[in-house]
Design an enzyme around this catalytic site. Sequence first.
Site, PDB file in Angstrom:
ATOM      1  N   TYR A  83      18.612  29.039   7.246  1.00  0.00           N
ATOM      2  CA  TYR A  83      17.474  29.826   7.709  1.00  0.00           C
ATOM      3  C   TYR A  83      17.402  29.855   9.234  1.00  0.00           C
ATOM      4  O   TYR A  83      17.589  28.838   9.900  1.00  0.00           O
ATOM      5  CB  TYR A  83      16.161  29.236   7.180  1.00  0.00           C
ATOM      6  CG  TYR A  83      15.917  29.466   5.713  1.00  0.00           C
ATOM      7  CD1 TYR A  83      15.763  30.744   5.199  1.00  0.00           C
ATOM      8  CD2 TYR A  83      15.798  28.392   4.839  1.00  0.00           C
ATOM      9  CE1 TYR A  83      15.517  30.957   3.855  1.00  0.00           C
ATOM     10  CE2 TYR A  83      15.544  28.588   3.491  1.00  0.00           C
ATOM     11  CZ  TYR A  83      15.409  29.881   3.003  1.00  0.00           C
ATOM     12  OH  TYR A  83      15.165  30.076   1.665  1.00  0.00           O
ATOM     13  N   ARG A  85      -9.923   1.190  16.023  1.00  0.00           N
ATOM     14  CA  ARG A  85      -9.878   1.988  14.799  1.00  0.00           C
ATOM     15  C   ARG A  85     -10.989   1.486  13.891  1.00  0.00           C
ATOM     16  O   ARG A  85     -12.012   2.147  13.743  1.00  0.00           O
ATOM     17  CB  ARG A  85      -8.482   1.860  14.162  1.00  0.00           C
ATOM     18  CG  ARG A  85      -8.194   2.841  13.061  1.00  0.00           C
ATOM     19  CD  ARG A  85      -6.755   2.759  12.592  1.00  0.00           C
ATOM     20  NE  ARG A  85      -6.388   1.423  12.115  1.00  0.00           N
ATOM     21  CZ  ARG A  85      -5.184   1.121  11.634  1.00  0.00           C
ATOM     22  NH1 ARG A  85      -4.230   2.042  11.609  1.00  0.00           N
ATOM     23  NH2 ARG A  85      -4.918  -0.098  11.195  1.00  0.00           N
ATOM     24  N   LYS A 141       0.843  -1.199   0.000  1.00  0.00           N
ATOM     25  CA  LYS A 141       0.000   0.000   0.000  1.00  0.00           C
ATOM     26  C   LYS A 141       0.880   1.253   0.000  1.00  0.00           C
ATOM     27  O   LYS A 141       2.083   1.188   0.250  1.00  0.00           O
ATOM     28  CB  LYS A 141      -0.922   0.002   1.216  1.00  0.00           C
ATOM     29  CG  LYS A 141      -0.192   0.094   2.555  1.00  0.00           C
ATOM     30  CD  LYS A 141      -1.151   0.109   3.717  1.00  0.00           C
ATOM     31  CE  LYS A 141      -0.386   0.190   5.049  1.00  0.00           C
ATOM     32  NZ  LYS A 141      -1.285   0.308   6.202  1.00  0.00           N
ATOM     33  N   MET A 157      14.090  23.764   1.374  1.00  0.00           N
ATOM     34  CA  MET A 157      13.278  23.045   0.393  1.00  0.00           C
ATOM     35  C   MET A 157      14.106  22.145  -0.512  1.00  0.00           C
ATOM     36  O   MET A 157      13.726  20.999  -0.780  1.00  0.00           O
ATOM     37  CB  MET A 157      12.478  24.039  -0.452  1.00  0.00           C
ATOM     38  CG  MET A 157      11.531  23.377  -1.440  1.00  0.00           C
ATOM     39  SD  MET A 157      10.593  24.558  -2.433  1.00  0.00           S
ATOM     40  CE  MET A 157       9.525  25.286  -1.196  1.00  0.00           C
TER      41      MET A 157
END
Length: 362
Positions: free
Chosen positions: A257, A129, A33, A305
């Site tokens: 950053y 669940r 999956k 990024m």
Amino acid sequence: MRPARALIDLDALRHNYRLARELSGARALAVVKADAYGHGALPCAQALADEADGFAVACIEEALELRAAGIRAPILLLEGFFEAAELALIVEHELWCVVHSLWQLEAIERSAVARPLTVWLKLDSGMHRVGLHPEDYRAAHQRLLASGKVAKIVLMSHFARADEPDCPRTAEQLAVFQAARGELVAETSLCNSPALLGWPQAWPAQPGDWVRPGIMLYGATPFEQPQARAARLEPVMTLESRIIAVRELPAGEPVGYGARFVSARPTRVGVVAMGYADGYPRHAPSGTPVAVEGQRTGLIGRVSMDMLTVDLTDLPQAGLGSRVELWGRQVPASEVAAAAESIPYQLFCNLKRAPRHYSGVA
């Protein structure tokens, strides 16, 4: 060409599948999956096509992709069907489906399927669940048989805390399952990867039963601590790139950053073509391990990024063009995940943009 890429070792995938079969002595559905946890569902299924007992996917869209590519082995829909109209496709493509809710049972009873279904009847043994309530389980089994729409039923459940070896919850869930099934005689499926690796008491007693290896297929451990059986796994994915720039900084200089890292000594900084747009975790802190030309070092500064920065101060042989392993055989994905407060599952599933290159293709 940008050097970021994911190397997928299909021989390692086959090794891990065989280990699941060896440990359990049962049949194994290879869980592919979510695009085989980011490894590529079609190449992984094709690599296992000659030996896998079957495959498991989340939904019918994933199953139909495999069927269109010529995968003929059984395919189980782990979430079953989402609307009754899917039953016709399930029959047409000879898929197996999980039934975890009474509405699905009722939809099967009302259906006019052309051929009887293979159903995996899911019990909620304590994960809360999806799954039928223990008090409804045997009655649901009887209703499916009485409907005339079902040829075979496999009894299944799912463990919530099997990745915690000292937690009693798995034993409690196993007891709930045994009580709920009562005298029902059928094939069973309980074990996902952590249960298969860490809970031998939950392994199936009969060779005709099933296990459902997922993360272990891809060579990552589901455990936070070292575990003997998991140590036998072979990593399938190596995420790598190269140094594209080098900076020599004096002490006291910020990197990246937000100035999250400030050099405490003269520091040699390598800039790597890899970032969160490729799926590398943005929140990985300074010190998260990487390997540069086979030697381990760590991230410095914030992941951006398209780039991240690594410490080359103690690696004088490394420089422009040096190979960087972000995770793989030298840097286990579990270490990166732990540093980033994540899990290997998420690292793999988040992979994007970096192209996949396959080895071990049959």
